[in-house]
Design a protein around this motif. Structure first.
Motif, PDB file in Angstrom:
ATOM      1  N   MET A 234       0.796  -1.224   0.000  1.00 33.64           N
ATOM      2  CA  MET A 234       0.000   0.000   0.000  1.00 33.64           C
ATOM      3  C   MET A 234       0.831   1.277   0.000  1.00 33.64           C
ATOM      4  SD  MET A 234      -3.193  -0.755  -0.119  1.00 33.64           S
ATOM      5  CE  MET A 234      -3.973  -2.354  -0.264  1.00 33.64           C
ATOM      6  N   LEU A 235       2.032   1.236   0.561  1.00 34.75           N
ATOM      7  CA  LEU A 235       2.891   2.412   0.669  1.00 34.75           C
ATOM      8  C   LEU A 235       4.342   1.998   0.474  1.00 34.75           C
ATOM      9  CD1 LEU A 235       1.736   4.589   3.726  1.00 34.75           C
ATOM     10  CD2 LEU A 235       1.782   5.282   1.324  1.00 34.75           C
ATOM     11  N   ALA A 236       5.202   3.008   0.334  1.00 35.00           N
ATOM     12  CA  ALA A 236       6.644   2.775   0.301  1.00 35.00           C
ATOM     13  C   ALA A 236       7.321   3.786   1.218  1.00 35.00           C
ATOM     14  CB  ALA A 236       7.182   2.897  -1.119  1.00 35.00           C
ATOM     15  N   ALA A 237       8.422   3.371   1.828  1.00 34.17           N
ATOM     16  CA  ALA A 237       9.154   4.237   2.751  1.00 34.17           C
ATOM     17  C   ALA A 237      10.642   3.897   2.660  1.00 34.17           C
ATOM     18  CB  ALA A 237       8.638   4.040   4.184  1.00 34.17           C
ATOM     19  N   PRO A 238      11.515   4.758   3.205  1.00 37.28           N
ATOM     20  CA  PRO A 238      12.954   4.485   3.131  1.00 37.28           C
ATOM     21  C   PRO A 238      13.317   3.100   3.668  1.00 37.28           C
ATOM     22  CG  PRO A 238      12.576   6.721   3.874  1.00 37.28           C
ATOM     23  CD  PRO A 238      11.234   6.062   3.817  1.00 37.28           C
ATOM     24  N   GLY A 239      14.018   2.339   2.817  1.00 35.42           N
ATOM     25  CA  GLY A 239      14.432   0.998   3.220  1.00 35.42           C
ATOM     26  C   GLY A 239      15.753   0.589   2.597  1.00 35.42           C
ATOM     27  N   VAL A 240      16.433   1.545   1.958  1.00 37.16           N
ATOM     28  CA  VAL A 240      17.727   1.278   1.321  1.00 37.16           C
ATOM     29  C   VAL A 240      18.782   2.153   1.985  1.00 37.16           C
ATOM     30  CG1 VAL A 240      19.031   1.291  -0.846  1.00 37.16           C
ATOM     31  CG2 VAL A 240      16.586   0.717  -0.856  1.00 37.16           C
ATOM     32  N   SER A 241      19.867   1.540   2.430  1.00 44.27           N
ATOM     33  CA  SER A 241      20.925   2.245   3.182  1.00 44.27           C
ATOM     34  C   SER A 241      20.340   2.943   4.409  1.00 44.27           C
ATOM     35  CB  SER A 241      21.656   3.255   2.284  1.00 44.27           C
ATOM     36  OG  SER A 241      22.320   2.599   1.230  1.00 44.27           O
ATOM     37  N   VAL A 242      19.477   2.226   5.104  1.00 42.82           N
ATOM     38  CA  VAL A 242      18.867   2.743   6.330  1.00 42.82           C
ATOM     39  C   VAL A 242      19.541   2.051   7.511  1.00 42.82           C
ATOM     40  CG1 VAL A 242      16.749   2.937   7.676  1.00 42.82           C
ATOM     41  CG2 VAL A 242      16.688   3.263   5.199  1.00 42.82           C
ATOM     42  N   GLY A 243      20.518   2.728   8.092  1.00 45.58           N
ATOM     43  CA  GLY A 243      21.252   2.146   9.207  1.00 45.58           C
ATOM     44  C   GLY A 243      20.544   2.309  10.530  1.00 45.58           C
ATOM     45  N   SER A 244      20.973   1.518  11.511  1.00 44.81           N
ATOM     46  CA  SER A 244      20.441   1.633  12.854  1.00 44.81           C
ATOM     47  C   SER A 244      21.418   0.974  13.819  1.00 44.81           C
ATOM     48  CB  SER A 244      19.058   0.973  12.953  1.00 44.81           C
ATOM     49  OG  SER A 244      18.463   1.264  14.205  1.00 44.81           O
ATOM     50  N   ILE A 245      21.079   0.981  15.090  1.00 43.21           N
ATOM     51  CA  ILE A 245      21.922   0.332  16.083  1.00 43.21           C
ATOM     52  C   ILE A 245      21.402  -1.079  16.348  1.00 43.21           C
ATOM     53  CG2 ILE A 245      22.631   2.466  17.221  1.00 43.21           C
ATOM     54  CD1 ILE A 245      20.493   1.865  19.375  1.00 43.21           C
ATOM     55  N   GLY A 246      22.294  -1.933  16.832  1.00 41.62           N
ATOM     56  CA  GLY A 246      21.902  -3.256  17.290  1.00 41.62           C
ATOM     57  C   GLY A 246      21.942  -3.299  18.795  1.00 41.62           C
ATOM     58  N   LYS A 247      21.851  -4.502  19.359  1.00 40.78           N
ATOM     59  CA  LYS A 247      21.792  -4.604  20.812  1.00 40.78           C
ATOM     60  C   LYS A 247      23.119  -4.270  21.482  1.00 40.78           C
ATOM     61  CE  LYS A 247      22.321  -9.676  20.796  1.00 40.78           C
ATOM     62  NZ  LYS A 247      21.650 -10.942  21.227  1.00 40.78           N
ATOM     63  N   ALA A 248      24.200  -4.184  20.693  1.00 36.86           N
ATOM     64  CA  ALA A 248      25.490  -3.756  21.240  1.00 36.86           C
ATOM     65  C   ALA A 248      25.616  -2.232  21.249  1.00 36.86           C
ATOM     66  CB  ALA A 248      26.635  -4.372  20.446  1.00 36.86           C
ATOM     67  N   GLY A 249      24.652  -1.526  20.655  1.00 32.16           N
ATOM     68  CA  GLY A 249      24.684  -0.068  20.644  1.00 32.16           C
ATOM     69  C   GLY A 249      25.566   0.519  19.567  1.00 32.16           C
ATOM     70  N   VAL A 250      25.990  -0.272  18.606  1.00 33.41           N
ATOM     71  CA  VAL A 250      26.864   0.194  17.518  1.00 33.41           C
ATOM     72  C   VAL A 250      26.005   0.480  16.289  1.00 33.41           C
ATOM     73  CG1 VAL A 250      28.796  -0.383  16.011  1.00 33.41           C
ATOM     74  CG2 VAL A 250      28.799  -1.146  18.409  1.00 33.41           C
ATOM     75  N   PHE A 251      26.188   1.656  15.711  1.00 34.47           N
ATOM     76  CA  PHE A 251      25.427   2.030  14.516  1.00 34.47           C
ATOM     77  C   PHE A 251      26.000   1.318  13.302  1.00 34.47           C
ATOM     78  CE2 PHE A 251      24.404   4.571  10.802  1.00 34.47           C
ATOM     79  CZ  PHE A 251      23.062   4.880  11.004  1.00 34.47           C
ATOM     80  N   THR A 252      25.135   0.627  12.566  1.00 39.39           N
ATOM     81  CA  THR A 252      25.535  -0.062  11.344  1.00 39.39           C
ATOM     82  C   THR A 252      24.858   0.608  10.163  1.00 39.39           C
ATOM     83  OG1 THR A 252      25.695  -2.162  12.526  1.00 39.39           O
ATOM     84  CG2 THR A 252      25.581  -2.275  10.138  1.00 39.39           C
ATOM     85  N   PRO A 253      25.634   1.208   9.253  1.00 35.80           N
ATOM     86  CA  PRO A 253      25.028   1.910   8.110  1.00 35.80           C
ATOM     87  C   PRO A 253      24.694   0.940   6.973  1.00 35.80           C
ATOM     88  CG  PRO A 253      27.403   2.146   8.061  1.00 35.80           C
ATOM     89  CD  PRO A 253      27.094   1.343   9.294  1.00 35.80           C
ATOM     90  N   ASP A 254      24.028   1.478   5.970  1.00 32.67           N
ATOM     91  CA  ASP A 254      23.820   0.774   4.702  1.00 32.67           C
ATOM     92  C   ASP A 254      23.132  -0.577   4.843  1.00 32.67           C
ATOM     93  OD1 ASP A 254      25.100   2.897   3.413  1.00 32.67           O
ATOM     94  OD2 ASP A 254      27.066   1.993   3.733  1.00 32.67           O
ATOM     95  N   VAL A 255      22.085  -0.613   5.642  1.00 30.66           N
ATOM     96  CA  VAL A 255      21.272  -1.831   5.761  1.00 30.66           C
ATOM     97  C   VAL A 255      20.025  -1.671   4.894  1.00 30.66           C
ATOM     98  CG1 VAL A 255      19.969  -3.308   7.341  1.00 30.66           C
ATOM     99  CG2 VAL A 255      22.108  -2.229   8.105  1.00 30.66           C
ATOM    100  N   ASN A 256      19.685  -2.717   4.152  1.00 31.01           N
ATOM    101  CA  ASN A 256      18.527  -2.669   3.271  1.00 31.01           C
ATOM    102  C   ASN A 256      17.430  -3.608   3.772  1.00 31.01           C
ATOM    103  OD1 ASN A 256      20.180  -1.082   1.603  1.00 31.01           O
ATOM    104  ND2 ASN A 256      20.828  -2.863   0.398  1.00 31.01           N
ATOM    105  N   GLY A 257      16.167  -3.212   3.558  1.00 31.86           N
ATOM    106  CA  GLY A 257      15.084  -4.111   3.910  1.00 31.86           C
ATOM    107  C   GLY A 257      13.784  -3.395   4.177  1.00 31.86           C
ATOM    108  N   THR A 258      12.685  -4.111   3.977  1.00 29.49           N
ATOM    109  CA  THR A 258      11.377  -3.535   4.257  1.00 29.49           C
ATOM    110  C   THR A 258      11.094  -3.492   5.759  1.00 29.49           C
ATOM    111  OG1 THR A 258      10.251  -5.676   3.993  1.00 29.49           O
ATOM    112  CG2 THR A 258      10.463  -4.291   2.034  1.00 29.49           C
ATOM    113  N   SER A 259      11.919  -4.169   6.562  1.00 30.91           N
ATOM    114  CA  SER A 259      11.788  -4.034   8.019  1.00 30.91           C
ATOM    115  C   SER A 259      11.959  -2.576   8.432  1.00 30.91           C
ATOM    116  CB  SER A 259      12.840  -4.891   8.733  1.00 30.91           C
ATOM    117  OG  SER A 259      12.548  -6.255   8.637  1.00 30.91           O
TER     118      SER A 259
END
Length: 392
Positions: A234-259
């Motif tokens: 129904m919609l589209a949103a940023p999902g390419v090169s969308v980085g975030s942190i993991g449970k270790a608190g380290v930012f990981t860039p350039d992650v792709n996915g509809t999650s």
């Protein structure tokens, strides 16, 4: 004669000056509406969505709880301190309140989604799109999504993010029932379309009626080539090169996915729910769809749906009440189809259960009439026998 009051006036003046200074210090120390630090440079969606410039002056998600059905959230991290509410975690072997990320394969999937929604800018410096919203983590086995949805609804979530799914050609009945429960309680469910580029989604809850299913686009609004297409998108949103942190608190860039696309959409839904506190979930989704920017092939397409989500337009545009809302229209249609498919005998039983004491069964009606006729006949016979006896 006039010299007496001067000391008292001086004392009052000093007291007022001291009070003013104290208030000034308090005001300087108090956080303003824009007190949160700016996002990391890799968070390109902030500029694309003009969040700091246009959206945050209107809303930052205050008062909205986002249910996060995922692997849990590492609440101890500085980016998420004070953001994560006690939830529920039942993974078959242990229990908890969801404030520990149990992900062993992806480094903290749930934490990453929570940070995209509500990170505070500490630690790694990551900031979420709705930093004043709160996260309610729910961790259950994949066979328990229906229970997770009900838990989130019952504990105040008005937006539910599901950046995961289970392979299923059609939406399971128990999941349909839980989604119906969420909609009846005015909660919006957002799900990622999937990360396999095959036609028609084969994942639930993405293929469930009543779910806002989101595909992924890049910074140029081009559809991500691995975003799962389907009639449910129904919609589209940023999902390419969308980085975030993991449970270790380290930012990981350039992650792709509809999650990530789903999490960011859930954050925007929280912004709208905060800005329009009396507006129903149906109306919020209607605004998001009506103000989306058409991308890809003209009109609706099976990778980006009705277009790319534009938060500021969703917040400010004049959306007519008659604007289409295919998310909820599909839910209503499927519910009607399901109802029509129930055998007539089953529907009669269901009607009887709903009508309760007001239900009139055909066999019981005939028996009742016969009984009343018999009683009346006996009464008439007795009357005439007594009358004849008295005459004799």
């Amino acid at each position: 004669m006039t010299a007496g009051p001067l000391p008292r006036t001086l004392h009052l003046t000093r007291l007022l000056l001291a009070t003013a200074a104290a208030l000034a210090l308090l005001l300087l120390d108090a956080p303003s509406a824009q007190a949160l630090p700016g996002p990391r440079s890799q968070e390109w969606w902030f500029d694309a969505w003009q969040l700091q410039q246009k959206v945050w002056p209107l809303t930052q998600g205050d008062g909205v709880t986002v249910g996060l059905i995922d692997s849990g959230v590492e609440a101890r991290l500085p980016e998420l301190r004070g953001v994560v509410l006690p939830g529920e975690a039942t993974n078959g072997t242990s229990t908890g309140d969801g404030r520990v990320d149990s992900d062993k394969n992806l480094g903290g999937h749930g934490t990453g989604m929570a940070a995209l929604i509500a990170a505070q800018g500490s630690g790694s410096g990551m900031v979420g799109v709705a930093p004043k919203s709160r996260i309610l983590p729910v961790v259950v086995p994949t066979t328990g999504y229906d229970k997770a949805i009900r838990y989130a609804v019952d504990h105040g979530a008005k937006v539910i993010n599901m950046s995961q799914g289970i392979p299923a050609p059609t939406c399971p009945m128990e999941l349909r029932a839980a989604i119906r429960y969420a909609i009846q309680h005015d909660a919006i469910i957002v799900a990622g379309a999937g990360n396999t580029p095959f036609y028609e989604s084969s994942y639930s809850p993405a293929n469930c009626p009543g779910v806002l299913t989101v595909g992924a686009v890049d910074a140029h609004l081009a559809p991500w080539n691995k975003s799962t297409p389907g009639s449910n998108v129904m919609l589209a949103a940023p999902g390419v090169s969308v980085g975030s942190i993991g449970k270790a608190g380290v930012f990981t860039p350039d992650v792709n996915g509809t999650s990530s696309a789903a999490a960011l959409t859930s954050g925007v839904a929280a912004l709208l729910r905060s800005h329009f506190p009396t507006m129903s979930g149906r109306e919020i989704v209607q605004r998001m769809l009506a103000t989306a920017r058409d991308v890809g092939p003209k009109g609706w397409d099976n990778k980006t749906g009705y277009g790319a989500l534009i938060p500021y337009k969703a917040l400010t545009a004049d959306v007519p009440e008659t604007a289409p809302n295919p998310v909820y229209a599909s839910f209503t249609a499927k519910a009607t189809e399901h109802r029509a498919a129930i055998p007539s005998t089953t529907r009669s039983k269901e009607r009887g259960k709903k009508e309760g004491n007001h239900r009139v069964d055909g066999n019981i009606t005939i028996f009742t009439i016969l009984f009343l006729v018999t009683v009346m006949a006996l009464a008439i016979s007795i009357f005439y026998l007594r009358r004849r006896g008295s005459a004799n």
